[in-house]
Design a protein around this motif. Sequence first.
Motif, PDB file in Angstrom:
ATOM      1  N   UNK A 197      -6.314   6.148  -5.099  1.00 54.68           N
ATOM      2  CA  UNK A 197      -5.146   5.952  -4.231  1.00 54.68           C
ATOM      3  C   UNK A 197      -5.335   4.734  -3.333  1.00 54.68           C
ATOM      4  N   UNK A 198      -6.560   4.514  -2.861  1.00 52.38           N
ATOM      5  CA  UNK A 198      -6.836   3.343  -2.022  1.00 52.38           C
ATOM      6  C   UNK A 198      -6.691   2.051  -2.820  1.00 52.38           C
ATOM      7  N   UNK A 199      -7.122   2.063  -4.086  1.00 51.87           N
ATOM      8  CA  UNK A 199      -6.980   0.885  -4.939  1.00 51.87           C
ATOM      9  C   UNK A 199      -5.501   0.537  -5.132  1.00 51.87           C
ATOM     10  N   UNK A 200      -4.681   1.547  -5.342  1.00 55.41           N
ATOM     11  CA  UNK A 200      -3.248   1.318  -5.535  1.00 55.41           C
ATOM     12  C   UNK A 200      -2.550   0.900  -4.243  1.00 55.41           C
ATOM     13  N   UNK A 201      -3.090   1.327  -3.094  1.00 54.03           N
ATOM     14  CA  UNK A 201      -2.434   1.038  -1.813  1.00 54.03           C
ATOM     15  C   UNK A 201      -2.508  -0.444  -1.451  1.00 54.03           C
ATOM     16  N   UNK A 202      -3.614  -1.112  -1.791  1.00 55.03           N
ATOM     17  CA  UNK A 202      -3.814  -2.505  -1.365  1.00 55.03           C
ATOM     18  C   UNK A 202      -2.691  -3.433  -1.843  1.00 55.03           C
ATOM     19  N   UNK A 203      -2.378  -3.483  -3.141  1.00 53.71           N
ATOM     20  CA  UNK A 203      -1.263  -4.371  -3.553  1.00 53.71           C
ATOM     21  C   UNK A 203       0.095  -3.919  -3.024  1.00 53.71           C
ATOM     22  N   UNK A 204       0.260  -2.606  -2.823  1.00 51.95           N
ATOM     23  CA  UNK A 204       1.545  -2.133  -2.289  1.00 51.95           C
ATOM     24  C   UNK A 204       1.769  -2.614  -0.857  1.00 51.95           C
ATOM     25  N   UNK A 205       0.702  -2.674  -0.056  1.00 51.45           N
ATOM     26  CA  UNK A 205       0.826  -3.195   1.305  1.00 51.45           C
ATOM     27  C   UNK A 205       1.244  -4.662   1.295  1.00 51.45           C
ATOM     28  N   UNK A 206       0.655  -5.416   0.376  1.00 50.14           N
ATOM     29  CA  UNK A 206       1.007  -6.833   0.254  1.00 50.14           C
ATOM     30  C   UNK A 206       2.481  -6.993  -0.127  1.00 50.14           C
ATOM     31  N   UNK A 207       2.925  -6.206  -1.104  1.00 50.87           N
ATOM     32  CA  UNK A 207       4.310  -6.299  -1.563  1.00 50.87           C
ATOM     33  C   UNK A 207       5.296  -5.862  -0.485  1.00 50.87           C
ATOM     34  N   UNK A 208       4.933  -4.825   0.289  1.00 48.10           N
ATOM     35  CA  UNK A 208       5.839  -4.365   1.340  1.00 48.10           C
ATOM     36  C   UNK A 208       6.033  -5.438   2.402  1.00 48.10           C
ATOM     37  N   UNK A 209       4.971  -6.119   2.768  1.00 41.12           N
ATOM     38  CA  UNK A 209       5.069  -7.150   3.794  1.00 41.12           C
ATOM     39  C   UNK A 209       5.967  -8.297   3.345  1.00 41.12           C
ATOM     40  N   UNK A 210       5.912  -8.659   2.053  1.00 35.19           N
ATOM     41  CA  UNK A 210       6.661  -9.817   1.576  1.00 35.19           C
ATOM     42  C   UNK A 210       8.058  -9.478   1.070  1.00 35.19           C
ATOM     43  N   UNK A 211       8.252  -8.250   0.572  1.00 29.28           N
ATOM     44  CA  UNK A 211       9.546  -7.920  -0.030  1.00 29.28           C
ATOM     45  C   UNK A 211      10.179  -6.657   0.561  1.00 29.28           C
ATOM     46  N   UNK A 212       9.477  -5.982   1.452  1.00 28.99           N
ATOM     47  CA  UNK A 212       9.950  -4.700   1.959  1.00 28.99           C
ATOM     48  C   UNK A 212      11.212  -4.778   2.779  1.00 28.99           C
ATOM     49  N   UNK A 213      11.476  -5.944   3.395  1.00 29.24           N
ATOM     50  CA  UNK A 213      12.652  -6.067   4.248  1.00 29.24           C
ATOM     51  C   UNK A 213      13.790  -6.819   3.561  1.00 29.24           C
ATOM     52  N   UNK A 214      13.703  -6.987   2.217  1.00 37.45           N
ATOM     53  CA  UNK A 214      14.748  -7.716   1.492  1.00 37.45           C
ATOM     54  C   UNK A 214      16.019  -6.893   1.322  1.00 37.45           C
ATOM     55  N   UNK A 215      15.934  -5.587   1.497  1.00 39.30           N
ATOM     56  CA  UNK A 215      17.103  -4.724   1.385  1.00 39.30           C
ATOM     57  C   UNK A 215      16.742  -3.325   1.837  1.00 39.30           C
ATOM     58  N   UNK A 216      17.731  -2.560   2.248  1.00 39.38           N
ATOM     59  CA  UNK A 216      17.458  -1.231   2.795  1.00 39.38           C
ATOM     60  C   UNK A 216      16.893  -0.302   1.729  1.00 39.38           C
ATOM     61  N   UNK A 217      17.391  -0.411   0.481  1.00 36.66           N
ATOM     62  CA  UNK A 217      16.891   0.453  -0.587  1.00 36.66           C
ATOM     63  C   UNK A 217      15.440   0.132  -0.904  1.00 36.66           C
ATOM     64  N   UNK A 218      15.118  -1.153  -0.986  1.00 31.95           N
ATOM     65  CA  UNK A 218      13.738  -1.573  -1.246  1.00 31.95           C
ATOM     66  C   UNK A 218      12.812  -1.100  -0.139  1.00 31.95           C
ATOM     67  N   UNK A 219      13.265  -1.227   1.092  1.00 33.71           N
ATOM     68  CA  UNK A 219      12.460  -0.812   2.238  1.00 33.71           C
ATOM     69  C   UNK A 219      12.178   0.678   2.205  1.00 33.71           C
ATOM     70  N   UNK A 220      13.169   1.481   1.870  1.00 35.62           N
ATOM     71  CA  UNK A 220      13.009   2.943   1.830  1.00 35.62           C
ATOM     72  C   UNK A 220      11.987   3.333   0.769  1.00 35.62           C
TER      73      UNK A 220
END
Length: 508
Positions: free
Chosen positions: A370-393
């Motif tokens: 789970x920690x291995x999978x979390x690292x790239x997800x944190x990166x993606x959230x920072x760069x693309x997480x605020x591009x739309x409300x659905x993506x952010x959710x």
Amino acid sequence: MRSSVAPGIWLLRTFSRDSWYRGFVLLLTFLIYTCFHMSRKPISVVKSRLHENCSEIIQPPNATHDPNNTTWCSWSPFDQNNYKELLGAVDNAFLVAYAIGMFISGIFGERLPLRYYLTAGMLLSGLFTSLLGLAYFWNIHKLWYFVLIQICNGLVQTTGWPSVVTCVGNWFGKGKRGFIMGIWNSHTSVGNILGTLIAGVWVSGPWGLSFVVPGIIIATMGVFTFLFLIEYPEDVDCAPPQHHVSGGPEENQNNPEDPGSNPYSHQDHSLEAAAGSSKELSAQPAAISFWGALRIPGVIEFSLCLLFAKLVSYTFLYWLPLYIFNVAHFSAKEAGDLSTLFDVGGIVGGILAGLISDYTNGRATTCCVMLILAAPLLFLYNHFGQSGIATSIVMLIICGALVNGPYSLITTAVSADLGTHKSLKGNAKALSTVTAIIDGTGSIGAALGPLLAGLISPTGWNNVFYMLISADVLACLLLCRLVYKEILAWKSALNTDTGSCLALSPTR
């Protein structure tokens, strides 16, 4: 003519007396720690009110401040340019006190009645949480007041976690412990969600009530705890749980005579001395020492892993609403409401982590994946997480599951497993101390995360996320040795099963 037994009564009778008591204790401890986390959350929501951009707010006619001052509506002393550092100091006052107090709290928790200990902690937590809110009504603008109250609150809140984990460990054995505690540990996320929603009701008005109301709730729950908490099954003539399954493949995997088959095996017999000499079942076991608990196999690795895992989780806990407020430009209430999705993901992640680790008998491997999978997800959230409300959710829920899943598993099922380790010879007195060591070490990370976020955020939110990703990777690396041992255990069990099948096959 009599009717048959009512369906509802038939359903009630399908559960034994012991099951009803166990269910009651599980529910009560769930509500207890929900209140603890609920009382910690309001500060993260109110931050956006303590310092806000006042340029769009209509100034009162009798205003005496500079018309060009864009922070005139902020709460002093957080109206200065260094407000992030000041808010970080307030967070850190709580978290450092919590981390230091946790190491001591477990020792007290083993030697004092849990019901009295928890009740006192909850009443005092209610008092100090309310005092934070009273700063609004008493018009207090001194930084030392907020810091002092947070220090006191951090110390008294350490009574909660070792006590509730010990109580649940007293009632539930190892079988299905990961799944049961994964569901039970959702109290963390439920408490965060409730704290956010309650604080959000008053954050745009008299924000003092955002603290006072949760303070009253936790104090009331403390009274309920005093009246109804049952510490041990034996207190109500229920059967104690079986912490170690005798026979079957699990025992073969955890055979202390086979060091290659047990993920947490240890050949040093001094552990037995640390746990105390073997006594009769009726004798009261002695409480284990701090160093004795520290030498239980796996305690150090999981403690250090939790340090970095909790660093990530608590940075989100304290700074996510402000991050959404600044980056996505939502209102304070909308940012707080959206941040609760991270905790919704945490509920799912905790249950999945417990279920998977029960099925695979691999606590460390589950956390590591789970920690291995979390690292790239944190990166993606920072760069693309605020591009739309659905993506952010979607990304907030997934990040919450992957970040809080390992945190949940280590603080519950892993702590209970290690606190009832075979090397302790049935001495469950170690449970509170082991829980305090693991969560206390994790709380050091919980203190460092918000502090570093406060120091790094002025250089840009990207750097904050790079810090979180680095911590996530370090948490994963610290479990490598235990993951390797779990793989050896699976391999040994597979070879044993294969050999048994070959032996039972008929010869031709």
